[in-house]
Structures are given as structure tokens and as C-alpha cells.
Design an enzyme around this catalytic site. Sequence first.
Site, PDB file in Angstrom:
ATOM      1  N   CYS A   2       0.782  -1.318   0.114  1.00  0.00           N
ATOM      2  CA  CYS A   2       0.338  -0.205  -0.085  1.00  0.00           C
ATOM      3  C   CYS A   2       0.364   1.275   0.131  1.00  0.00           C
ATOM      4  O   CYS A   2       2.569   1.275  -0.460  1.00  0.00           O
ATOM      5  CB  CYS A   2      -0.742   0.132   1.235  1.00  0.00           C
ATOM      6  SG  CYS A   2      -2.271  -1.748   1.986  1.00  0.00           S
ATOM      7  N   ARG A  51      -5.080   1.482  -1.038  1.00  0.00           N
ATOM      8  CA  ARG A  51      -4.590  -0.029  -0.432  1.00  0.00           C
ATOM      9  C   ARG A  51      -4.691  -1.017  -2.242  1.00  0.00           C
ATOM     10  O   ARG A  51      -5.401  -0.226  -3.103  1.00  0.00           O
ATOM     11  CB  ARG A  51      -5.731  -0.737   0.193  1.00  0.00           C
ATOM     12  CG  ARG A  51      -5.562  -2.408   0.346  1.00  0.00           C
ATOM     13  CD  ARG A  51      -7.164  -2.889   0.928  1.00  0.00           C
ATOM     14  NE  ARG A  51      -7.089  -3.764   1.366  1.00  0.00           N
ATOM     15  CZ  ARG A  51      -7.632  -4.917   1.477  1.00  0.00           C
ATOM     16  NH1 ARG A  51      -9.370  -4.916   1.819  1.00  0.00           N
ATOM     17  NH2 ARG A  51      -7.645  -6.235   1.670  1.00  0.00           N
ATOM     18  N   ASN A  77       1.964  -0.881   5.189  1.00  0.00           N
ATOM     19  CA  ASN A  77       2.176  -0.849   4.491  1.00  0.00           C
ATOM     20  C   ASN A  77       2.952  -1.727   4.273  1.00  0.00           C
ATOM     21  O   ASN A  77       4.095  -1.725   5.368  1.00  0.00           O
ATOM     22  CB  ASN A  77       3.067   0.385   3.382  1.00  0.00           C
ATOM     23  CG  ASN A  77       3.612  -0.288   2.277  1.00  0.00           C
ATOM     24  OD1 ASN A  77       3.078  -0.756   1.222  1.00  0.00           O
ATOM     25  ND2 ASN A  77       4.802   1.111   2.090  1.00  0.00           N
ATOM     26  N   GLY A  78       2.862  -3.163   3.250  1.00  0.00           N
ATOM     27  CA  GLY A  78       3.814  -3.564   3.235  1.00  0.00           C
ATOM     28  C   GLY A  78       3.063  -5.551   3.897  1.00  0.00           C
ATOM     29  O   GLY A  78       1.853  -5.370   3.805  1.00  0.00           O
ATOM     30  N   ASP A 104      -3.223  -8.889   7.989  1.00  0.00           N
ATOM     31  CA  ASP A 104      -1.852  -8.572   8.768  1.00  0.00           C
ATOM     32  C   ASP A 104      -2.075  -8.002   9.551  1.00  0.00           C
ATOM     33  O   ASP A 104      -1.562  -7.203  10.724  1.00  0.00           O
ATOM     34  CB  ASP A 104      -0.469  -9.322   8.277  1.00  0.00           C
ATOM     35  CG  ASP A 104      -0.318  -8.338   7.111  1.00  0.00           C
ATOM     36  OD1 ASP A 104      -1.420  -7.620   6.212  1.00  0.00           O
ATOM     37  OD2 ASP A 104       0.360  -8.441   6.311  1.00  0.00           O
ATOM     38  N   SER A 366      11.497 -11.452  -6.039  1.00  0.00           N
ATOM     39  CA  SER A 366      12.820 -11.362  -6.528  1.00  0.00           C
ATOM     40  C   SER A 366      13.726 -11.201  -6.138  1.00  0.00           C
ATOM     41  O   SER A 366      14.052 -11.616  -4.550  1.00  0.00           O
ATOM     42  CB  SER A 366      12.051  -9.732  -6.661  1.00  0.00           C
ATOM     43  OG  SER A 366      14.134  -9.084  -7.364  1.00  0.00           O
ATOM     44  N   GLY A 367      15.145 -11.315  -6.636  1.00  0.00           N
ATOM     45  CA  GLY A 367      16.418 -11.998  -6.082  1.00  0.00           C
ATOM     46  C   GLY A 367      16.897 -11.564  -4.975  1.00  0.00           C
ATOM     47  O   GLY A 367      18.515 -11.306  -4.798  1.00  0.00           O
TER      48      GLY A 367
END
Length: 634
Positions: A2, A51, A77-78, A104, A366-367
Site C-alpha cells: 500500500c 490499498r 504498508n507491506g 496482517d 525478486s532475487g
Amino acid sequence: MCGICGIMRLDPAAPAADEGLIAQMARTLAHRGPSDDGTWLDARVALGFRRLSVIDLSYAGHQPMTNEDGSVVIVFNGEIYNFQELKEKYRLEERGHVFKSRTDTEVLLHLYEEIGLDMIPELNGMYAFAIWDTRSSALHLVRDRYGIKPFFYQQDDAYFRFGSEIKAIIADDRVVRKPSMQALHDFLTFNYIPGTQTAFENIHEVPPGHYMTISGDGEITTRRYWDLDFSVDDSITEEEAVERSYALMDKALQRRLIADVPIGVFLSGGLDSSTLVALMHKHVDEPIHTYSVGFEDQSFNELPYARIVAETFGTIHREVTVTADMVRHMLPKYLSFIDEPYGDGSAIPTYFVSELAKDEVVVVLSGEGGDEAFAGYDTHAAYNVYKQARRIPGFIRNGIMKPLVNCLPVSDRKLSFEFKAKRFLGGLDLPPHEAHLWWRIVLGEAEKTNLYAAGAVNGTPLQPSVRHFTSAYDHCGADETLSRLMYIDSTIFLPDDLMIKNDRMTMAHSLEARVPFTDPELTRYLASVPAGLKMKNRRKKHLMRRAMARDLPDEILNKKKVGLEMPYSRWLKHELRDLMLQYLGPENIERTGLFRPQAIATLVDDHIAGRRDNGRPLWGLLNYMMWHELYIQA
């Protein structure tokens, strides 16, 4: 995933933030959250939210979110990957907390009610959130360990403002937009801005692994809740390290598969992203969506390796080849998603590969973080050679070897022998942490000072940029030098460079990027593994290569690291030359009052003539001038 923002009134005589202002701040973050929006206000604080629905797609996940009696409010956010475990551990429902969603965010809210800020070290995830506690009149800002999620703030006599991006803060016209000379000075060294500073004077970042509390009387306290501890366990054997690394990588990936939306993978063809595909293949039934980016210049192009991995695991694979013309059309637009000058050439390719993915998935793996955790950079390998090369007498290194290497012709190829040899030899007379900087440096202290216009630097003298590496190197305190260098990369390069493009370029397309190699359980264990096992026989990522030997093709296990970067050195001589000359031309340079036009012209002329590869400093300066035009001159 978000976008969040807020404003707290510090001066009782100042006007309270109105709903129109907080809504305007939130609108600047619409790309971060197209699914829903919301605001919340009282006499002291206004909170805004956008959101992107990933878990519990219903309206029950609406934010700002309050507890049952409205005394605690959160904007988040997350993602917290262990939120269900924490919900059960602290028996939140048994203790009477009423849950209206499966998010969460709501778990965080009730955890805070139960144990306060002691909950923060227990969180496994990527996050930036703000909690306004009306009972104590305290505002708490919390940022994840590796700075995966951005968090900016600004304070003046009357207000404290914060946001996921700087644009939310400067949406308030009362915030003064002034470039920071110290940030510029550091930017010219790194091509990114390190530490908690930003390109704007008086706008800062909440440090990764820290939380900040603003009390009712405006006092700000910042506390570290996490640090990467390189206390080595010498009893760890190689076989144990290989087995444990595999198990923890697999566990980290499984945690990041929690979502109510489709998940894909950014597949570069390198070892890190290929490992993510191989591990994910074990846990999903549907074909994996993979997305790759390449270039016509084959020294920059990893698409053939990405295709090998895609074919091996039967992924639904899509590619984009980035050209100079595509980059031209992205300049300076992409900087509007970063809000700061940014000279890492991986950002625009990440923008295009995100654009490729956005119509099929909402989350990508993603790495980033793999090189920092497993010792995967050329600079890590260079340190091992550095120890031996320092034994060569100085008169041979500097009197014979350097002149020979300096005769090599300038090359535009990615990580050419000429580039690496000149950089490596230049670092041999420096202590390890300064050599670590030298091998990556864009411009040195004297070179930067030579660029500045008379009067550009006023007041406090500019601090040398090496201070960031020195501070991290000394703070780490590990016995092994390689561990200290890895600490520098984990706490500076990873959050201040890689996470910027990873977050901003994906969120530009309302796409959430998750980074399994930053899992705290994984990184905590690897920090305890002896450095000699991570870089055995000068082999980068030795443990990861061994761990994945049964899952990945030999072509991937044995390939050299390339890294995502654009061939801008060549483009600035040819395809993008006119753009460079436009932005770095004398009139444009003089207008800023920051640089000497002749000094910039010398950089340009030497590059075009092939006397020196100035691609990196010129790309950085081009981006700085574009940012200055967008945000300062506008």
C-alpha cells in the site's frame, strides 16, 4: 502492499490538518494502492491510505484501521509473513480481541494492544507502518530490517509529516523544496543517496531496522530494534551450512507464497532468481509465470540463461528487450516514481519488466539480497585477491602494473577487463573498506569538488562519502574482514540502492515485489557461517551453488555474475547523445547554480572521444539534472 501518509500537529496554535489535505497527500500514492483508499482524522493527527489488496481482498481490510474502541489507529504498508503464528502465539482471540478481517494489519493492531512495541522484533516481513495511540498521544513509525518498504518524514515547527514516498510529503505546499548539497555530494560518489538523508534538505528516511516515536510535545526518539550480527559459529561445517542454507531458502520462499492473488518471478537468468524458480516449482501446482529483461548488447544480455531456466521448469515465460529508444521515452518520467535522483541503470529495465508482469500477476518474487547474504559480488572476490596482491611490492604495483593497465583501450562492454583491472589496482593501497568503496566509486572527492560552481557549497563543509562505509565497517565489529564488507553491502547498498528500484519500479505498476533472500531467519544464520565457507576457493556464493546443485542446470550454476544494468555508456555516445547534451549543456547547468559548465563539458567531451569511460558519472548527472528540473525548478 500500500501507500501510507500522515501529518501530526506539533504546535497547538497551528491549524489542524483538514481532510482535503490528507486526501490530497494520499492521492499522490494512488499507484501504490488502486484497490481502496481512506482517511482518518482527529484534532492532532490525520492519516491517509491507498490499498493494493493482496490478503483478504474484501472491504474488511480497509484502512486506516482502528481497534474496537477507536483508541489506536494504524496505517500499514507491506506484508507480515508470520502474522498467523503471532496471532496464535499471543492468543489474541482468546484474550477477547474481535477480528473483522483476515489481514496482517489487524493482527498488528491487536498485538500492539497486548505487548506494545515489543512486537516489532518478532515481525517477519517487509513493512512500514504508523500507529497513532490516542491514549499516550504518541505516533510510532516502524520500518522493516532491510528497508524493503520506504518511509520518509519531515518536521518543522508546526507539523510532522510522513509518507511512503516523498511526493506525499511535498503535496503540502508549506514544505520547502530545497536540494541538499551533502546528499548531492554523496550521490556523485554512489549514483544513489546513502543513509537517512534524501535529495531534499530536511526530508529524511526512517532507518531500516528502527522505529521512531513522536511524543505529544513533539520530541522524536529513534531506536534500533534489529542489527545483523556476524558473530561466527566456528563449529558449523560445510555440509551443515549447505543443508541448512537450502532448508532456510526453501522456508523463506514458502512464507512469501502466502497471497490471495497470482504470484510470478522476476527471472534474470542469474543464480538468485533461478533458485527462486527452482524452489517455487516444488510448492505450486500451476505453471510459474516468469518475466525477464534483456538488451541487444550481448555483454549486458542474460536472456539466453533465463530461457534455460524457463524451459527446465516449464514456466510461462515472457521477455522484454530494452532499447535506447525505449529509455528515451522513459526519461524523465520514471524519476517521478522515485522522487530523487537515481543513477542505478537497473531501474528502467525493472520498470519495463514490471510493466510486462502487471497484467498477469499482482505479486512477484525478486532475487535482491542473495549477493549480500551469500557473498556474491565481484567486490567480495576482489577482497580475497586483494589480500595476496598487497604482498606485491608497491614499486611493482604502482610503477609497472598500473602504467601497463592504464594503456588498455577504454571499453563500453559490461564489466570489461579494462574496467576491472584499473579499479582493482587503484584499491590496493587503501584499507579494506575504502578499497570496497573504490571498486564501486563513481567520482572521487577531488573529482566532485572540481565540478561545483563557486558559492554552491556554503556553510558547513561537505563530509567525505567514505564515512558511510567507515561507520558501517567499524560498527559491525566482526572478526573477519569479509563479513564486515558484507555488512556494508547489507546495510547500505541493499536498502539505499537495490530496494529503491525494486519498490518504486514495481509499485509504479501496482505490483508487489517480495524478496525471500532478506528473510531474517536466513540472513541471521548465514551471518553466523564462517566467511571461508561462503567464499571457498574464491568461489562466490559457494554455499548457494552447492545447495542448488541438484536443482539447477550446470549452465546456471557455473555462469559468471552479470547483474542488471543498461549499456548507457555506449548510448550516451550515440543514441542518447543529444539528450545528454541537452540536459548537461552549459545553459542548463548554469541555471542550477550547482556545477561549473566547463567541468561538466570536460566529462562529456572525454567520454564521447573515448579518452575515458565517464558513462556512470554522466548517467548520474543526467538523472540529477532531470530530477532538479522536475522537483526544484518546477
